[in-house]
Motif scaffolding. Structure first.
Motif, PDB file in Angstrom:
ATOM      1  N   PRO A 107       0.823  -1.213   0.000  1.00 49.44           N
ATOM      2  CA  PRO A 107       0.000   0.000   0.000  1.00 49.44           C
ATOM      3  C   PRO A 107       0.860   1.267   0.000  1.00 49.44           C
ATOM      4  N   VAL A 108       0.383   2.276  -0.720  1.00 47.22           N
ATOM      5  CA  VAL A 108       1.092   3.555  -0.838  1.00 47.22           C
ATOM      6  C   VAL A 108       0.075   4.685  -0.711  1.00 47.22           C
ATOM      7  N   ARG A 109       0.462   5.762  -0.028  1.00 48.41           N
ATOM      8  CA  ARG A 109      -0.339   7.002   0.011  1.00 48.41           C
ATOM      9  C   ARG A 109       0.579   8.150  -0.381  1.00 48.41           C
ATOM     10  N   VAL A 110       0.044   9.111  -1.115  1.00 45.65           N
ATOM     11  CA  VAL A 110       0.855  10.234  -1.583  1.00 45.65           C
ATOM     12  C   VAL A 110       0.121  11.548  -1.336  1.00 45.65           C
ATOM     13  N   LEU A 111       0.826  12.518  -0.748  1.00 41.08           N
ATOM     14  CA  LEU A 111       0.347  13.892  -0.597  1.00 41.08           C
ATOM     15  C   LEU A 111       1.120  14.780  -1.558  1.00 41.08           C
ATOM     16  N   ILE A 112       0.409  15.647  -2.291  1.00 41.11           N
ATOM     17  CA  ILE A 112       1.044  16.462  -3.326  1.00 41.11           C
ATOM     18  C   ILE A 112       0.569  17.907  -3.239  1.00 41.11           C
ATOM     19  N   ASP A 113       1.261  18.764  -4.013  1.00 41.67           N
ATOM     20  CA  ASP A 113       0.858  20.161  -4.180  1.00 41.67           C
ATOM     21  C   ASP A 113       1.275  20.595  -5.579  1.00 41.67           C
ATOM     22  N   ILE A 138      -2.357   4.881  -7.639  1.00 39.83           N
ATOM     23  CA  ILE A 138      -1.983   5.152  -6.254  1.00 39.83           C
ATOM     24  C   ILE A 138      -2.884   6.240  -5.673  1.00 39.83           C
ATOM     25  N   PRO A 139      -3.418   6.062  -4.466  1.00 40.71           N
ATOM     26  CA  PRO A 139      -4.258   7.095  -3.834  1.00 40.71           C
ATOM     27  C   PRO A 139      -3.442   8.358  -3.567  1.00 40.71           C
ATOM     28  N   MET A 140      -4.016   9.514  -3.928  1.00 41.62           N
ATOM     29  CA  MET A 140      -3.315  10.786  -3.789  1.00 41.62           C
ATOM     30  C   MET A 140      -4.277  11.840  -3.256  1.00 41.62           C
ATOM     31  N   ARG A 141      -3.789  12.669  -2.336  1.00 40.05           N
ATOM     32  CA  ARG A 141      -4.547  13.815  -1.857  1.00 40.05           C
ATOM     33  C   ARG A 141      -3.712  15.067  -2.088  1.00 40.05           C
ATOM     34  N   VAL A 142      -4.390  16.221  -2.193  1.00 41.36           N
ATOM     35  CA  VAL A 142      -3.737  17.468  -2.574  1.00 41.36           C
ATOM     36  C   VAL A 142      -3.973  18.537  -1.519  1.00 41.36           C
ATOM     37  N   ARG A 143      -2.942  19.348  -1.255  1.00 37.50           N
ATOM     38  CA  ARG A 143      -3.102  20.462  -0.322  1.00 37.50           C
ATOM     39  C   ARG A 143      -3.835  21.596  -1.023  1.00 37.50           C
ATOM     40  N   THR A 144      -4.890  22.112  -0.375  1.00 38.16           N
ATOM     41  CA  THR A 144      -5.694  23.183  -0.955  1.00 38.16           C
ATOM     42  C   THR A 144      -5.576  24.483  -0.170  1.00 38.16           C
ATOM     43  N   ALA A 145      -4.937  24.458   1.000  1.00 34.62           N
ATOM     44  CA  ALA A 145      -4.777  25.670   1.802  1.00 34.62           C
ATOM     45  C   ALA A 145      -3.839  26.643   1.105  1.00 34.62           C
ATOM     46  N   SER A 146      -3.855  27.903   1.526  1.00 34.41           N
ATOM     47  CA  SER A 146      -3.033  28.920   0.878  1.00 34.41           C
ATOM     48  C   SER A 146      -1.545  28.639   1.051  1.00 34.41           C
ATOM     49  N   GLY A 147      -1.128  28.176   2.223  1.00 35.67           N
ATOM     50  CA  GLY A 147       0.267  27.815   2.427  1.00 35.67           C
ATOM     51  C   GLY A 147       0.572  26.487   1.766  1.00 35.67           C
ATOM     52  N   ILE A 148       1.710  26.412   1.089  1.00 38.32           N
ATOM     53  CA  ILE A 148       2.037  25.230   0.289  1.00 38.32           C
ATOM     54  C   ILE A 148       2.381  24.023   1.168  1.00 38.32           C
ATOM     55  N   LYS A 208       1.250  12.468  12.420  1.00 36.08           N
ATOM     56  CA  LYS A 208       1.057  13.672  11.602  1.00 36.08           C
ATOM     57  C   LYS A 208       0.612  13.308  10.197  1.00 36.08           C
ATOM     58  N   TRP A 209       1.146  12.199   9.681  1.00 31.75           N
ATOM     59  CA  TRP A 209       0.752  11.780   8.340  1.00 31.75           C
ATOM     60  C   TRP A 209      -0.743  11.456   8.298  1.00 31.75           C
ATOM     61  N   ASP A 210      -1.212  10.718   9.292  1.00 26.85           N
ATOM     62  CA  ASP A 210      -2.652  10.420   9.352  1.00 26.85           C
ATOM     63  C   ASP A 210      -3.469  11.697   9.529  1.00 26.85           C
ATOM     64  N   ASP A 211      -2.941  12.650  10.313  1.00 29.29           N
ATOM     65  CA  ASP A 211      -3.646  13.927  10.488  1.00 29.29           C
ATOM     66  C   ASP A 211      -3.876  14.605   9.140  1.00 29.29           C
ATOM     67  N   LEU A 212      -2.829  14.642   8.329  1.00 22.45           N
ATOM     68  CA  LEU A 212      -2.946  15.315   7.029  1.00 22.45           C
ATOM     69  C   LEU A 212      -3.805  14.501   6.065  1.00 22.45           C
ATOM     70  N   THR A 266     -10.167  19.985   5.576  1.00 23.72           N
ATOM     71  CA  THR A 266     -10.185  21.440   5.511  1.00 23.72           C
ATOM     72  C   THR A 266      -9.064  21.977   4.636  1.00 23.72           C
ATOM     73  N   ASN A 267      -7.880  21.430   4.780  1.00 21.84           N
ATOM     74  CA  ASN A 267      -6.698  21.919   4.064  1.00 21.84           C
ATOM     75  C   ASN A 267      -6.261  20.993   2.936  1.00 21.84           C
ATOM     76  N   TYR A 268      -6.906  19.839   2.826  1.00 27.63           N
ATOM     77  CA  TYR A 268      -6.566  18.852   1.796  1.00 27.63           C
ATOM     78  C   TYR A 268      -7.842  18.329   1.152  1.00 27.63           C
ATOM     79  N   ALA A 269      -7.693  17.861  -0.082  1.00 25.38           N
ATOM     80  CA  ALA A 269      -8.830  17.292  -0.804  1.00 25.38           C
ATOM     81  C   ALA A 269      -8.362  16.056  -1.559  1.00 25.38           C
ATOM     82  N   ASP A 270      -9.313  15.187  -1.911  1.00 26.58           N
ATOM     83  CA  ASP A 270      -8.973  14.015  -2.709  1.00 26.58           C
ATOM     84  C   ASP A 270      -8.486  14.467  -4.085  1.00 26.58           C
ATOM     85  N   TYR A 271      -7.452  13.826  -4.572  1.00 30.32           N
ATOM     86  CA  TYR A 271      -6.883  14.179  -5.877  1.00 30.32           C
ATOM     87  C   TYR A 271      -7.073  13.066  -6.899  1.00 30.32           C
ATOM     88  N   ALA A 272      -6.769  11.833  -6.506  1.00 31.85           N
ATOM     89  CA  ALA A 272      -6.893  10.731  -7.463  1.00 31.85           C
ATOM     90  C   ALA A 272      -6.971   9.399  -6.731  1.00 31.85           C
TER      91      ALA A 272
END
Length: 409
Positions: free
Chosen positions: A89-95, A117-127, A182-186, A191-197
């Motif tokens: 299993p793999v999880r990826v956070l991107i911007d 691969i499951p991916m989520r994206v940061r949507t908050a103003s800070g990268i 922290k990884w699970d938190d993100l 609020t600050n992240y959304a599903d990407y793929a």
């Protein structure tokens, strides 16, 4: 953990594979740490840190979590995809904002997406400024200031053409478990992240919730500058700094205060930031440090000084990670930093800094040179127009001192 939990995490079909993943993940909390020599700092000025990452990817059997600002070295993506296809299993956070100036980042992101691969994206103003991989089965986390590019983990020519970095491979349970939490938190942050793929169900936590190691610092929930300045103010012996970008004057003011109380400060900075027209405050802060008595050298080797590290001698403390001396790095970007008093790490950074400051590397190359402040650009006359007739005795002459003249009259 039930099968549906795992299915939501990995987002793929195959009951047999899901059951295997369930059994593997169930062992994480109670598994013994694999035998390992200990934590290791890697210096890409002369060694390949990428080889260690690829080895860790290749031998992982439980799960890999990846987060990056940009990844434009497809070797990492290919290795990750290979493990994913093998059932890990793999999880990826991107911007995607990391694509600016790094067009291959979009290609790598597409590779990971196309692989399923499951991916989520940061949507908050800070990268998302994380640069980390977490290897669940090996209980190892890799993090630092280096992006996953061909030049930040590997020198082009040792000591001659490289990117200044410090990359930590940690098997300290307090550090690894903090990153798991922290990884699970993100991953579950809506609020600050959304599903990407490749996610069909709401993301869920995978690991137990561990206490966060107090030596770690995770902006934006914790202000990096406030914590760092508090440590600077306690220093009584010496401060050494390697810093890519300096635009937050809280750090500058604290360094000037240290010099004023007779604590010597040495800084190795990056000259491309000093005259970057999109980062005007870097020059203002570096010039203030120079005038205020901070000893400054700059990169002389080919490449880039991208490191972010502070050494506090009387405290035996090293501060390093992903945050620059900027306001966004302090309180709006997603960052990871380590305020550590581990003796071996302290000595590693002292040795690295002194080698660069004194140009004593084994190859005999010149890694740093004296910083010489640059003058402002040529001033530009503005009004009244040249050779114009003025029918008043109150005409005001105006002119522009240029982008690097912060004060003029």
């Amino acid at each position: 953990m039930n099968t549906s939990h795992v299915r939501r995490h990995i987002g793929r079909a195959g009951v047999g594979r899901l059951l295997i993943a369930t059994l593997l993940f169930a062992t994480i909390a109670g598994a013994a740490r694999p035998a390992r020599a200990g934590e290791r700092l890697c210096d890409p000025s002369f060694e390949s840190c990428r080889d260690e990452v690829l080895t860790l990817i290749g031998q992982e059997t439980i799960g890999i979590d990846v987060a990056f600002w940009f990844m434009d070295d497809s070797r990492y993506a290919s290795a990750i995809i290979k493990r994913w296809q093998a059932g890990v299993p793999v999880r990826v956070l991107i911007d995607p904002r990391g694509d600016v100036g790094h067009p291959l980042n979009a290609d790598v992101r597409q590779q990971l997406q196309d692989a399923g691969i499951p991916m989520r994206v940061r949507t908050a103003s800070g990268i998302l400024h994380w640069k980390t991989m977490l290897f669940a089965g090996q209980n190892i986390v890799d993090f630092g200031g280096a992006n996953y590019s061909p030049y930040e983990y590997v020198p082009v020519t040792p000591y001659v053409n490289y990117t200044d970095e410090a990359i930590l491979f940690s098997d300290d349970p307090a550090v690894v478990n903090s990153f798991k939490t922290k990884w699970d938190d993100l991953w579950t942050d809506t609020t600050n992240y959304a599903d990407y793929a490749n996610i069909t169900n709401p993301p869920v936590r995978i690991y137990p919730t561990f206490p966060i190691d107090p030596d770690l610092n995770f902006p934006p929930g914790q202000d990096y500058a406030n914590r760092a300045v508090g440590r600077y103010n306690l220093e009584t012996q010496q401060i050494d700094v390697l810093m890519f970008r300096i635009t937050d004057q809280r750090h500058t003011d604290a360094m000037l205060n240290a010099v004023a109380r007779h604590v010597p400060v040495r800084l190795i900075t990056e000259q491309s930031e000093y005259r970057d027209p999109t980062r005007l405050w870097d020059a203002w802060n570096v010039d203030r440090l120079y005038v205020g008595g901070v000893q400054i050298r700059q990169r002389a080797h080919e490449g880039l000084n991208h490191e972010k590290a502070v050494i506090l001698y009387s405290e035996g403390m090293t501060i390093f990670g992903s945050s620059n001396w900027t306001t966004p790095s302090a309180n709006s970007q997603q960052e990871h930093n380590y305020f550590t008093t581990k003796t071996a790490m302290f000595q590693w950074f002292v040795d690295q800094f002194n080698r660069k400051w004194n140009n004593t590397d084994p190859a005999g190359t010149v890694e740093t040179e004296p910083f010489v402040p640059l003058p402002p650009d040529k001033p530009a006359y503005q009004t009244p127009a040249n050779a114009a007739s003025v029918s008043t005795n109150t005409a005001t002459l105006t002119w522009y001192g240029g982008p690097w003249a912060h004060n003029y009259d």
